[in-house]
Design a protein around this motif. Structure first.
Motif, PDB file in Angstrom:
ATOM      1  N   GLY A 173      29.630   1.921  23.209  1.00  0.00           N
ATOM      2  CA  GLY A 173      29.206   0.716  23.409  1.00  0.00           C
ATOM      3  C   GLY A 173      29.331  -0.046  22.335  1.00  0.00           C
ATOM      4  N   ARG A 174      29.217   0.549  21.206  1.00  0.00           N
ATOM      5  CA  ARG A 174      28.945  -0.370  20.020  1.00  0.00           C
ATOM      6  C   ARG A 174      30.357  -1.093  19.379  1.00  0.00           C
ATOM      7  N   PRO A 175      30.264  -2.192  18.912  1.00  0.00           N
ATOM      8  CA  PRO A 175      31.535  -2.804  18.442  1.00  0.00           C
ATOM      9  C   PRO A 175      32.350  -1.795  17.802  1.00  0.00           C
ATOM     10  N   TYR A 176      31.817  -1.241  16.530  1.00  0.00           N
ATOM     11  CA  TYR A 176      32.525  -0.424  15.835  1.00  0.00           C
ATOM     12  C   TYR A 176      32.212   0.909  16.202  1.00  0.00           C
ATOM     13  N   GLN A 177      33.059   1.876  16.406  1.00  0.00           N
ATOM     14  CA  GLN A 177      32.746   3.154  16.639  1.00  0.00           C
ATOM     15  C   GLN A 177      33.582   3.995  16.134  1.00  0.00           C
ATOM     16  N   GLU A 178      33.116   5.401  15.906  1.00  0.00           N
ATOM     17  CA  GLU A 178      33.787   6.451  15.117  1.00  0.00           C
ATOM     18  C   GLU A 178      33.617   7.792  15.794  1.00  0.00           C
ATOM     19  N   GLY A 179      34.677   8.679  15.483  1.00  0.00           N
ATOM     20  CA  GLY A 179      34.440   9.980  15.914  1.00  0.00           C
ATOM     21  C   GLY A 179      34.539  10.931  14.992  1.00  0.00           C
ATOM     22  N   TYR A 180      34.221  12.198  15.308  1.00  0.00           N
ATOM     23  CA  TYR A 180      33.952  12.995  14.347  1.00  0.00           C
ATOM     24  C   TYR A 180      34.849  14.555  14.773  1.00  0.00           C
ATOM     25  N   LEU A 181      34.834  15.179  13.541  1.00  0.00           N
ATOM     26  CA  LEU A 181      35.854  16.424  13.869  1.00  0.00           C
ATOM     27  C   LEU A 181      34.684  17.540  14.178  1.00  0.00           C
ATOM     28  N   SER A 182      35.297  18.302  15.388  1.00  0.00           N
ATOM     29  CA  SER A 182      34.548  19.710  15.799  1.00  0.00           C
ATOM     30  C   SER A 182      35.738  20.918  15.687  1.00  0.00           C
ATOM     31  N   ILE A 183      35.025  21.981  15.069  1.00  0.00           N
ATOM     32  CA  ILE A 183      36.095  23.198  15.147  1.00  0.00           C
ATOM     33  C   ILE A 183      35.339  24.175  16.370  1.00  0.00           C
ATOM     34  N   ILE A 184      36.090  24.450  17.311  1.00  0.00           N
ATOM     35  CA  ILE A 184      35.367  25.405  18.569  1.00  0.00           C
ATOM     36  C   ILE A 184      36.096  26.742  18.271  1.00  0.00           C
ATOM     37  N   GLU A 185      35.193  27.602  18.026  1.00  0.00           N
ATOM     38  CA  GLU A 185      35.277  29.167  17.753  1.00  0.00           C
ATOM     39  C   GLU A 185      34.865  29.585  19.248  1.00  0.00           C
ATOM     40  N   VAL A 186      35.816  30.290  20.024  1.00  0.00           N
ATOM     41  CA  VAL A 186      35.530  30.936  21.325  1.00  0.00           C
ATOM     42  C   VAL A 186      35.448  32.475  21.008  1.00  0.00           C
ATOM     43  N   LYS A 187      34.500  32.838  21.807  1.00  0.00           N
ATOM     44  CA  LYS A 187      34.147  34.469  21.802  1.00  0.00           C
ATOM     45  C   LYS A 187      33.951  34.836  23.282  1.00  0.00           C
ATOM     46  N   TYR A 188      34.659  35.653  23.766  1.00  0.00           N
ATOM     47  CA  TYR A 188      34.587  36.191  25.268  1.00  0.00           C
ATOM     48  C   TYR A 188      34.055  37.479  25.265  1.00  0.00           C
ATOM     49  N   ALA A 189      33.236  37.539  26.347  1.00  0.00           N
ATOM     50  CA  ALA A 189      32.599  38.814  26.878  1.00  0.00           C
ATOM     51  C   ALA A 189      31.864  39.200  25.249  1.00  0.00           C
ATOM     52  N   GLN A 190      32.014  40.801  25.351  1.00  0.00           N
ATOM     53  CA  GLN A 190      31.397  41.400  24.414  1.00  0.00           C
ATOM     54  C   GLN A 190      32.380  41.631  22.994  1.00  0.00           C
ATOM     55  N   ASN A 191      32.863  40.277  22.574  1.00  0.00           N
ATOM     56  CA  ASN A 191      33.711  40.397  21.528  1.00  0.00           C
ATOM     57  C   ASN A 191      33.004  41.009  20.111  1.00  0.00           C
ATOM     58  N   PRO A 192      33.390  41.850  19.587  1.00  0.00           N
ATOM     59  CA  PRO A 192      32.382  42.597  18.516  1.00  0.00           C
ATOM     60  C   PRO A 192      32.477  41.730  17.155  1.00  0.00           C
ATOM     61  N   ASP A 193      33.567  40.740  17.223  1.00  0.00           N
ATOM     62  CA  ASP A 193      33.696  39.568  16.331  1.00  0.00           C
ATOM     63  C   ASP A 193      32.424  38.963  15.832  1.00  0.00           C
ATOM     64  N   ILE A 194      31.612  38.706  16.908  1.00  0.00           N
ATOM     65  CA  ILE A 194      30.487  37.865  16.787  1.00  0.00           C
ATOM     66  C   ILE A 194      29.475  38.283  15.678  1.00  0.00           C
ATOM     67  N   GLN A 195      29.575  39.592  15.057  1.00  0.00           N
ATOM     68  CA  GLN A 195      28.810  40.286  14.355  1.00  0.00           C
ATOM     69  C   GLN A 195      29.223  39.528  12.736  1.00  0.00           C
ATOM     70  N   ASN A 196      30.336  39.197  12.806  1.00  0.00           N
ATOM     71  CA  ASN A 196      30.805  38.440  11.444  1.00  0.00           C
ATOM     72  C   ASN A 196      31.018  37.205  11.759  1.00  0.00           C
ATOM     73  N   ILE A 197      30.250  36.326  12.567  1.00  0.00           N
ATOM     74  CA  ILE A 197      30.599  34.766  12.604  1.00  0.00           C
ATOM     75  C   ILE A 197      29.898  34.037  11.608  1.00  0.00           C
ATOM     76  N   LYS A 198      28.807  34.676  10.777  1.00  0.00           N
ATOM     77  CA  LYS A 198      28.341  33.845   9.811  1.00  0.00           C
ATOM     78  C   LYS A 198      29.516  33.864   8.536  1.00  0.00           C
ATOM     79  N   SER A 199      30.196  34.937   8.129  1.00  0.00           N
ATOM     80  CA  SER A 199      31.060  34.938   7.100  1.00  0.00           C
ATOM     81  C   SER A 199      32.187  33.985   7.685  1.00  0.00           C
ATOM     82  N   GLN A 200      32.779  34.263   8.841  1.00  0.00           N
ATOM     83  CA  GLN A 200      33.838  33.335   9.524  1.00  0.00           C
ATOM     84  C   GLN A 200      33.721  31.837   9.399  1.00  0.00           C
ATOM     85  N   ILE A 201      32.540  31.290   9.717  1.00  0.00           N
ATOM     86  CA  ILE A 201      32.182  30.094   9.602  1.00  0.00           C
ATOM     87  C   ILE A 201      31.924  29.706   8.192  1.00  0.00           C
ATOM     88  N   GLU A 202      31.765  30.380   7.282  1.00  0.00           N
ATOM     89  CA  GLU A 202      31.491  29.994   5.777  1.00  0.00           C
ATOM     90  C   GLU A 202      32.931  30.049   5.336  1.00  0.00           C
TER      91      GLU A 202
END
Length: 307
Positions: A173-202
């Motif tokens: 509702g503000r006169p000047y608006q702005e958006g931001y960037l989001s990166i979404i990393e999807v992990k389904y079920a028991q994807n073992p990659d979740i163990q490495n998510i810290k290094s992946q995000i870094e």
């Protein structure tokens, strides 16, 4: 992989050329756009010199700006000789669209995945469902618009599942608006990659901290092209505001979301990931939980609130 004094090399932008856009908006490829608009199970993504149409997360058409095409042979069972080798005429486009139900059926039933869909296949399918829920279901009024998927960076070392515009409701509702960037990393079920998510995000963080302005500009172009083709289910007022909306290259407001789909909250894999701690990133890191599987730990009595 590093280049130029240790800096990550920027992948080329995804904006389509003006001539390609004209063919999509009013030319021979307009029927493809119409079909994608009408079928919420389809998703069209831009790749600069070509585009992809996806079904259940799988590409069922790679169309280059010169009309040449690529379709995985396993999705052409029974119709391989009927599908045009390129889409350079109205007749070619109409022939592809007539065979589209057969191609979609081949995606749904793929003998190469004996015993049922692979976990990776399901992950791709949920990625596309996230696109549908946020881009095409107007009643959701989501704060996110998915602008791209499978965004290759760092010469293929990393591939971001989804890139989204975050458009906070409280700022609309503000006169000047702005958006931001989001990166979404999807992990389904028991994807073992979740163990490495810290290094992946870094790794993602290192790339974002160098190339955020270029990526935001690229995504602004994609946003405007998708609005021009009517590929986002937005009201006229929202569309007009989005056309003027800058995606601010502010690293502190840039976000990485780890979206856990049907992930068992009792999983040792998830616990190991949490023990690793917050990734080293100047922006925001969030966890989102979704999916359809149920566990007692996810339930609460109606009227009760969880802390």
């Amino acid at each position: 992989m590093m280049e130029n004094g240790g800096k990550y090399k920027m992948t080329g932008n995804r904006r389509l050329s003006d001539s390609f856009m004209r063919e999509l908006k009013d030319g021979i490829y307009h029927p493809l756009v119409q079909r994608v608009r009408l079928d919420k199970d389809l998703d069209m993504e831009f790749r600069g010199t070509y585009l992809n149409i996806y079904y259940q997360g799988h590409s069922i058409l790679n169309l280059k700006n010169n009309g040449s095409t690529t379709i995985d042979k396993k999705f052409l069972r029974g119709v391989e000789e009927k599908v045009p080798s390129s889409l350079k005429t109205n007749t070619d486009v109409n022939a592809y669209l007539e065979l589209l139900p057969n191609i979609k059926d081949n995606v749904t039933y793929c003998p190469n995945e004996a015993g049922g869909r692979s976990s990776k296949s399901r992950e791709l399918e949920f990625e596309q469902l996230l696109i549908r829920a946020n881009n095409l279901e107007s009643r959701n009024n989501s704060e996110y618009i998915i602008l791209d998927r499978q965004y290759v960076v760092n010469k293929g070392v990393d591939r971001w599942d989804l890139i989204a515009l975050r458009w906070p409701i409280e700022k609309r509702g503000r006169p000047y608006q702005e958006g931001y960037l989001s990166i979404i990393e999807v992990k389904y079920a028991q994807n073992p990659d979740i163990q490495n998510i810290k290094s992946q995000i870094e790794r993602y963080a290192n790339y974002l901290e160098v190339h955020l302005p270029e990526i935001c500009e690229d995504m602004e172009n994609i946003l405007n092209q998708k609005l021009e083709l009517g590929l986002l289910a937005k009201t006229e007022g929202q569309t007009n505001r989005l056309r003027k909306l800058p995606i601010k290259p502010d690293i502190a407001e840039t976000e990485v979301i780890i979206y856990l789909i049907d992930y068992n909250q009792n999983s040792d894999l998830k616990k190991r990931a949490e023990k690793a701690g917050k990734p080293d990133f100047q922006g925001k890191v969030h966890i989102a939980l979704g999916g359809l599987a149920l566990w007692q730990s996810n339930l609460s009595k109606f009227g009760d609130s969880k802390s």
